[in-house]
Write a protein that holds these residues in place. Structure first.
Motif, PDB file in Angstrom:
ATOM      1  N   PHE A 609      30.848 -14.758  12.464  1.00  0.00           N
ATOM      2  CA  PHE A 609      29.826 -14.254  11.547  1.00  0.00           C
ATOM      3  C   PHE A 609      28.548 -15.074  11.631  1.00  0.00           C
ATOM      4  O   PHE A 609      28.598 -16.305  11.550  1.00  0.00           O
ATOM      5  N   ASP A 610      27.451 -14.380  11.690  1.00  0.00           N
ATOM      6  CA  ASP A 610      26.168 -15.015  11.395  1.00  0.00           C
ATOM      7  C   ASP A 610      26.134 -15.205   9.873  1.00  0.00           C
ATOM      8  O   ASP A 610      26.951 -14.610   9.159  1.00  0.00           O
ATOM      9  N   TYR A 611      25.197 -15.999   9.359  1.00  0.00           N
ATOM     10  CA  TYR A 611      25.195 -16.175   7.897  1.00  0.00           C
ATOM     11  C   TYR A 611      24.070 -15.366   7.210  1.00  0.00           C
ATOM     12  O   TYR A 611      24.334 -14.335   6.610  1.00  0.00           O
ATOM     13  N   ILE A 618      19.129 -11.346   2.603  1.00  0.00           N
ATOM     14  CA  ILE A 618      17.905 -12.145   2.739  1.00  0.00           C
ATOM     15  C   ILE A 618      17.237 -12.227   1.358  1.00  0.00           C
ATOM     16  O   ILE A 618      17.105 -11.225   0.661  1.00  0.00           O
ATOM     17  N   VAL A 619      16.871 -13.434   0.976  1.00  0.00           N
ATOM     18  CA  VAL A 619      16.153 -13.627  -0.291  1.00  0.00           C
ATOM     19  C   VAL A 619      14.880 -14.431  -0.011  1.00  0.00           C
ATOM     20  O   VAL A 619      14.714 -14.988   1.074  1.00  0.00           O
ATOM     21  N   LYS A 620      14.042 -14.477  -1.037  1.00  0.00           N
ATOM     22  CA  LYS A 620      12.731 -15.082  -0.811  1.00  0.00           C
ATOM     23  C   LYS A 620      12.814 -16.579  -0.502  1.00  0.00           C
ATOM     24  O   LYS A 620      12.123 -17.095   0.369  1.00  0.00           O
ATOM     25  N   VAL A 718      12.710 -28.616   8.375  1.00  0.00           N
ATOM     26  CA  VAL A 718      13.060 -29.472   9.517  1.00  0.00           C
ATOM     27  C   VAL A 718      14.570 -29.679   9.504  1.00  0.00           C
ATOM     28  O   VAL A 718      15.135 -30.118   8.510  1.00  0.00           O
ATOM     29  N   LYS A 719      15.193 -29.334  10.605  1.00  0.00           N
ATOM     30  CA  LYS A 719      16.642 -29.534  10.685  1.00  0.00           C
ATOM     31  C   LYS A 719      16.896 -30.668  11.682  1.00  0.00           C
ATOM     32  O   LYS A 719      15.965 -31.377  12.045  1.00  0.00           O
ATOM     33  N   LYS A 720      18.144 -30.856  12.086  1.00  0.00           N
ATOM     34  CA  LYS A 720      18.437 -31.996  12.968  1.00  0.00           C
ATOM     35  C   LYS A 720      17.841 -31.796  14.363  1.00  0.00           C
ATOM     36  O   LYS A 720      17.267 -32.718  14.931  1.00  0.00           O
ATOM     37  N   TYR A 727       7.293 -18.082   6.379  1.00  0.00           N
ATOM     38  CA  TYR A 727       6.088 -17.553   5.702  1.00  0.00           C
ATOM     39  C   TYR A 727       6.423 -16.394   4.773  1.00  0.00           C
ATOM     40  O   TYR A 727       5.568 -15.609   4.401  1.00  0.00           O
ATOM     41  N   ARG A 728       7.663 -16.281   4.328  1.00  0.00           N
ATOM     42  CA  ARG A 728       8.063 -15.175   3.458  1.00  0.00           C
ATOM     43  C   ARG A 728       7.270 -15.156   2.148  1.00  0.00           C
ATOM     44  O   ARG A 728       7.023 -14.101   1.574  1.00  0.00           O
ATOM     45  N   SER A 729       6.876 -16.343   1.656  1.00  0.00           N
ATOM     46  CA  SER A 729       6.166 -16.379   0.378  1.00  0.00           C
ATOM     47  C   SER A 729       4.648 -16.390   0.559  1.00  0.00           C
ATOM     48  O   SER A 729       3.907 -16.563  -0.406  1.00  0.00           O
ATOM     49  N   GLY A 761      12.133 -15.018  13.885  1.00  0.00           N
ATOM     50  CA  GLY A 761      13.194 -14.613  12.965  1.00  0.00           C
ATOM     51  C   GLY A 761      12.651 -13.729  11.866  1.00  0.00           C
ATOM     52  O   GLY A 761      11.596 -13.103  12.013  1.00  0.00           O
ATOM     53  N   LYS A 762      13.361 -13.682  10.773  1.00  0.00           N
ATOM     54  CA  LYS A 762      12.945 -12.838   9.659  1.00  0.00           C
ATOM     55  C   LYS A 762      11.949 -13.616   8.811  1.00  0.00           C
ATOM     56  O   LYS A 762      12.334 -14.517   8.072  1.00  0.00           O
ATOM     57  N   LYS A 763      10.685 -13.294   8.994  1.00  0.00           N
ATOM     58  CA  LYS A 763       9.584 -14.002   8.326  1.00  0.00           C
ATOM     59  C   LYS A 763       9.678 -15.496   8.613  1.00  0.00           C
ATOM     60  O   LYS A 763       9.435 -16.332   7.733  1.00  0.00           O
TER      61      LYS A 763
END
Ligand SMILES: O=P(O)(O)OC[C@H]1O[C@H](O[C@H]2O[C@H](CO)[C@@H](O)[C@H](O)[C@H]2O)[C@H](O)[C@@H](O)[C@@H]1O
Length: 923
Positions: A609-611, A618-620, A718-720, A727-729, A761-763
């Motif tokens: 599964f993707d998450y 998808i939420v803001k 920033v991830k590892k 830019y969703r907001s 990706g998504k926004k």
């Protein structure tokens, strides 16, 4: 986007109708060769049938027909012109009797109005079989009353439909076989619903809104912009059902206008593969106006069920795109507006008039005497004509004030010019408006008139065609200055009417759709009375050479951009969409029984599964995308079964996954698009990026910072070993624009020098090492579990396509699959690993895209929402008892995100969000 292109021009030249028709024929041939079905039929869906129906006789108690011809022509509502003649001798009348059981006689006649649309539609009959689906309109009875629709029996309806089969409009040649190809399909509506739809929601809510009038400006007693919505909805649903009744695979469906904006989606719900175009004849307002509509999302989603939405002008299409982006948060691609993978193209193509027919009508013998009578009446004076519906948006008040300004600013015209203003009744006309017009006319005439000079002649009546054409022909100047108008055909008819004689000019509002094509008219802002007066003066004084030069250009526009070319271009446009998107390949909905059957049979199963967007909607705010109880239940139950291996393969970092899902002991995880793996039962993460060059992270972060500073509401995650710019907001259009700029910069200046991949990706925009991706993780899992007999793999975005690609296991013709050891950085621990033979059969691999069925994907199946993924999973494990596992409180630092869009807009500082790994886990 394609909507930027002028559909009529090709390398700057005008395209002829013959060329468009050739294009259509060759497109159809190409599609057929590719196996795309085309029935050769077009279903046009219009609010009204182009026919009025009068029920002349009703069934008596004994079942025998009682013929009672009308003493007077049937009455008609002010907005709906009735039959030309309802008398039994009318040449258009078609009566039906049904042998001795004759029970009703229907008289059919052409319905006036929408002439351009109807002539365009009919012109397609030369090459296509046509169906026109439309409401019957109020059924007239033999008295002056209309017949309530619920009193029309099923038998009478059938008789009406039978009568329609032989109906030919007066203007068509009855011997012309082509016209016999048009079939009329009536939609029957209950009176209350029909009028709640049209007089209510269409005329009181949508019409004002589309013409930039918010409701309080129109009618103060008006209750709510929403009150008639149920009628709109049920009327649209009735249309959709009727379309489904007559639909055949390969039909093209064209839905017309603002009365039917929900129809595309409703049709799509019942006919997944339908090819649907929507043409909006009205203006489409700016998003700032449209967003006031209480049902804005429902209406936009209804429209976006189409494959193609087409407007009269480029600006209307631009407003629509920006409304979809701003109001619904949808994204645009070069192909159109993307709603969960279903892409709707947006284009524009202005409607024209049937120029040949108008030219013919203008020479009818009845016109000349009327023209001469008018000329004699106003001898020695210049004649200005105006003809408008008495609707606020037509700007009659402004026009009269501008005429008064002319007499003030150019007093030499007093006594030398008259304005003949005809106003026809409109459904939305209010006594108030009528009174205002009358008072203004009286004021101007009082102020500037004399015993032998009346400056304004106002007639509030519906003109007969001959009178109308006589008026257009006699005019020295036409003044057509609506405050908003979708297109405006009178201005085009004026050009034709003037061709034989004066070639006189027109003053046109720049707020009508047609004005972009009529730049050789005198274009004005109708609110600027001084400018309108000056343009009128200029038009009246224009010398014959200038008149002729301007007229020639206008004439060319009107005679090449006709209703026939418009209709042909629409067909060409929709054909152009075929094969581009879901019209060619629709991903079928996952078959529940097959899934469950295969699941039961398999001894070992993999769940991948993707998450985000797959297990959680998808939420803001990214940190708010937590798993629901149902998701946790499904994962827990699936992973409890020793025959199942469950993995979540996400772009999220390990910290987030641990925080929200880490308590699921039997679930394995991959974080950061394949950069890390934590096997089930383990506490440790394997870092596949540890030996990679990660120096690019700082450079990317710097670029992201640059864009964050310019894009209020955006932030960096920033991830590892990966980094995401969200830019969703942010302002949706600016955000997307900045995203494209940033992507461009990264791809053209960094990606070729650095071992990275840029993911849209998504926004968001993500950058990760090129060496890792979700597909490699899938291969690794598969290699380690060659005995798996069932695979379910679900994902919603582009990064998940790598997983689906990795599962395209069966090259054509093969039944047995041998898998090499993965050679990427995600390599199984033994570098000498040997190829393995897989146990899986292709029918047991359920790659599943979450989104619309027409989304481009390598997945074999689709579901629409994350909720459906979870439902399917729960149904596989419905027999397993479940006690929710108590979630441990994590020591992970809470991910701090930007607040909502509005609050974010106030933030000035760019934000970088850094997450830290959980407790003992080492990444
Ligand atoms: O691979 P996935 O599990 O699908 O994760 C992809 C990215 O998802 C997250 O961002 C997206 O979801 C957020 C929550 O719904 C949403 O607010 C955001 O706009 C989406 O882009 C996550 O923040 C990223 O780190 C993941 O890479």
């Amino acid at each position: 986007m394609d909507s930027f292109a002028d559909p009529y021009t090709r390398r700057g030249d005008d395209i002829s109708i013959e060329q468009v028709r050739e294009n259509i024929a060759s497109l159809e041939e190409q599609h057929r060769k590719l196996g795309i079905p085309l029935s050769g039929r077009i279903i046009h869906v219009c609010h009204y049938l182009p026919i009025t129906a009068t029920l002349l006789a009703n069934q008596n108690a004994n079942g025998f027909g009682v013929l009672s011809p009308p003493a007077t022509p049937p009455s008609r509502p002010t907005d709906v012109p009735g039959p030309l003649s309802a008398s039994p001798s009318s040449e258009n009348e078609l009566s039906t009797t049904n042998g001795e059981a004759a029970s009703s006689i229907w008289s059919l006649a052409p319905r006036h109005g929408h002439a351009a649309m109807i002539s365009g539609i009919r012109s397609l009959s030369h090459s296509h079989e046509q169906l026109i689906v439309g409401w019957t309109g109020d059924i007239q009875s033999s008295s002056t009353e209309t017949t309530p629709s619920d009193s029309i029996s099923q038998k009478q309806r059938e008789e009406f439909e039978f009568a329609l089969k032989d109906y030919h409009p007066k203007e068509s040649d009855p011997d012309d076989e082509r016209d016999r190809k048009t079939k009329y399909v009536p939609v029957w509506l209950d009176d209350k619903v029909a009028h709640g739809h049209y007089d209510g929601y269409c005329k009181q809510t949508l019409w004002p809104l589309f013409h930039y009038l918010l409701w309080q400006d129109v009618a103060t007693e008006y209750a709510s912009a929403d009150s008639h919505y149920p009628y709109y909805e049920s009327t649209n649903a009735a249309f959709a059902r009727r379309i489904a009744d007559v639909y055949r695979p390969g039909d093209l469906i064209w839905v017309h206008d603002y009365h039917l904006l929900l129809v595309p989606r409703l049709v799509r719900e019942s006919i997944l593969e339908a090819v649907i175009g929507l043409f909006v004849h009205t203006p489409f307002p700016s998003s700032e106006v449209f967003r006031c509509l209480p049902r804005r999302k429902e209406i936009l989603d209804g429209m976006l069920g189409a494959n193609l939405v087409c407007f009269q002008t480029y600006s209307y299409s631009r407003h629509f795109i920006s409304t979809c982006v701003r109001v619904c948060g949808y994204e645009t691609t070069t192909r159109g507006i993307d709603v969960e993978g279903h892409v709707t193209a947006v284009m524009h193509c202005p409607v024209g008039i049937d120029a040949e027919r108008v030219a013919r009508d203008i020479t009818r013998p009845g016109i000349q005497p009327k023209l001469e009578a008018l000329r004699n009446l106003y001898e020695g004076k210049k004649i200005i004509v105006g003809r408008d519906k008495l609707d606020v948006v037509k700007g009659v008040i402004h026009k009269l004030r501008a005429f008064e300004k002319l007499l003030q600013d150019y007093p030499e015209w007093i006594g030398n010019v008259v304005m003949i203003q005809v106003t026809s009744p409109a459904l939305t006309d209010s006594p108030k408006l009528e009174r205002m017009v009358s008072e203004l006319v009286a004021h101007i005439n009082g102020e500037y008139g004399s015993l032998d000079f009346i400056p304004v002649h106002h007639y509030h009546q519906t003109l007969k065609k001959d009178e109308f054409y006589a008026l257009l022909s006699v005019a020295d100047l036409a003044v057509i200055t609506p405050l908003r108008d979708g297109m405006n055909t009178t201005s085009m008819e004026f050009v034709i009417a003037q061709n034989a004689i004066g070639k006189n000019p027109s003053v046109l509002s720049e707020f009508m759709g047609i004005s972009k094509n009529m730049e050789d008219a005198l274009l004005v802002n109708p609110w600027n009375l001084g400018d309108v007066a000056a343009a009128i003066n200029k038009g009246l004084l224009m010398d014959p050479e200038e008149k002729a030069a301007r007229h020639e250009k206008l004439y060319k526009v009107v005679t090449t951009h006709t209703s026939h070319t418009w209709a042909a271009v629409l067909v060409k446009m929709i054909l152009g969409q075929l094969g581009l998107q879901g019209t060619a390949r629709q991903t079928p909905y996952i078959p529940k029984e097959l899934l469950e059957g295969m699941y039961v049979k398999a001894k070992k199963r993999l769940f991948l599964f993707d998450y985000d967007g797959t297990l959680a909607p998808i939420v803001k705010i990214p940190s708010m995308a937590t798993p629901s109880d149902a998701t946790l239940e499904a994962l827990e139950k699936l992973s409890m079964d020793p025959q199942n291996l469950v993995y979540i393969i996400s772009g999220r970092d390990g910290a987030f996954l641990e925080q929200h899902l880490g308590h699921l002991k039997n679930v394995g995880f991959s974080a950061e698009h394949g950069g890390f793996v934590r096997e089930r039962g383990d506490k440790q993460w394997t870092n596949f990026t540890k030996n990679l060059d990660m120096s690019w992270m700082a450079e990317v972060e710097e670029i992201f910072r640059y864009y964050t500073e310019r894009t209020t509401g955006s932030h960096i995650e920033v991830k590892k070993s990966s980094i995401t710019w969200h830019y969703r907001s942010a302002d949706p259009e600016w955000g997307q624009f900045q995203c494209r700029q940033c992507q461009d910069l990264l791809e053209n200046n960094l990606a070729h020098k650095r071992p990275i991949e840029v993911l849209v990706g998504k926004k968001n925009l993500e950058v990760r090492p090129i060496a890792v991706n979700k597909g490699e993780i899938v291969k690794r899992i598969l290699y380690k579990n060659p005995d798996a007999e069932f695979i379910f793999c679900a994902g919603d975005d582009k990064t998940d396509e790598d997983m689906f690609r990795a599962l395209l296991l069966f090259p054509p013709g093969s039944t047995k699959v041998t898998m090499d050891a993965p050679i990427s950085v995600t390599l199984v621990d033994d570098p000498k690993a040997q190829p393995v033979e897989l146990a899986i059969k292709s029918e047991a691999v359920f790659t599943t895209a979450v989104g619309h069925s027409s989304k481009r994907t390598l997945a074999v199946w689709h579901v629409t929402t994350p909720g459906e993924v979870v439902e399917h999973m729960l149904s596989l494990v419905k027999d397993i008892p479940y006690t929710p596992v108590k979630r441990e409180t994590s020591s992970v630092q809470e991910v701090v995100e930007q607040p909502s869009a509005d609050a974010a807009a106030a933030a000035e500082e760019p934000t970088t969000v850094t997450t830290t790994p959980i407790g003992k886990a080492s990444l």
